[in-house]
Design an enzyme around this catalytic site. Structure first.
Site, PDB file in Angstrom:
ATOM      1  N   HIS A  37     -10.898   3.692  39.564  1.00 61.11           N
ATOM      2  CA  HIS A  37     -10.991   5.372  39.116  1.00 61.11           C
ATOM      3  C   HIS A  37      -9.545   5.683  38.652  1.00 61.11           C
ATOM      4  CE1 HIS A  37      -8.748   4.704  43.112  1.00 61.11           C
ATOM      5  NE2 HIS A  37      -7.835   5.587  42.716  1.00 61.11           N
ATOM      6  N   HIS A 120      -3.781   5.832  35.085  1.00 59.19           N
ATOM      7  CA  HIS A 120      -3.992   4.489  35.225  1.00 59.19           C
ATOM      8  C   HIS A 120      -5.297   3.828  36.082  1.00 59.19           C
ATOM      9  CE1 HIS A 120      -1.619   5.074  38.728  1.00 59.19           C
ATOM     10  NE2 HIS A 120      -2.027   3.949  39.288  1.00 59.19           N
TER      11      HIS A 120
END
Length: 178
Positions: A37, A120
């Site tokens: 995620h 990220h």
């Protein structure tokens, strides 16, 4: 108490490329693909009442749908590396969405996030990995790029610890592009 964070889902089409990055790094605890995620804001442990109020605040967020792509890799912890990740290309729209999640946290009374927003996808948490190990791992992967994918919603996730990797559950969904 609920351990909560807001995040964007990762399109399954890029998962094989992320999995291919998960090799040959001493001390790496590789994240399972179900945990991929892009965190917008970590809220921490909240009471049921706070979670309900946070859901209302996140529901007020307005943002266009996002085009996301990953480019390059990086890590946190220069002297003592703690994780490695695939970098998400930061756009004005993505930064604005993260800022709205931060404002929701502040309106709830949570302290400001002291870390700069670094979008990220975490690939691994590290245990006893040296900076040299990470540098050696990163060198052949620095040119990593994913295909672009469209994100039409973000989620409020709960994190549940147990044996093995944490389990994340999407507790609420928020549509982008309205």
């Amino acid at each position: 108490m609920y351990r909560l964070f807001a995040a964007l889902p990762v399109d399954p089409v890029i998962v094989p490329g992320l999995k291919a990055l998960q090799t040959v790094l001493p001390g790496a605890s590789w994240r399972p693909e179900r945990n991929f995620h892009i965190t917008l804001r970590f809220f921490g442990d909240l009471s049921h009442s706070q979670a309900r109020d946070l859901d209302d605040l996140l529901g007020e967020i307005r943002s266009p749908a996002l085009e996301i792509w990953l480019e390059g890799i990086g890590w946190f912890g220069r002297r003592e590396p703690s994780s490695v990740w695939a970098r998400v290309r930061q756009t004005d729209e993505l930064s604005a969405l993260a800022a709205q999640c931060e404002r929701a946290a502040r309106r709830l009374g949570l302290p400001a996030d002291r870390r700069n927003f670094t979008p990220h996808v975490t690939l691994a948490y590290l245990h006893g990995t040296t900076p040299e190990d990470v540098t050696t791992w990163a060198a052949p992967r620095h040119a990593y790029r994913s295909d672009a994918f469209r994100v039409n919603s973000f989620h409020l996730y709960s994190s549940h610890r147990g044996d093995g990797p944490s389990r994340y559950v999407a507790e609420a969904d928020y549509v982008l592009g309205e």
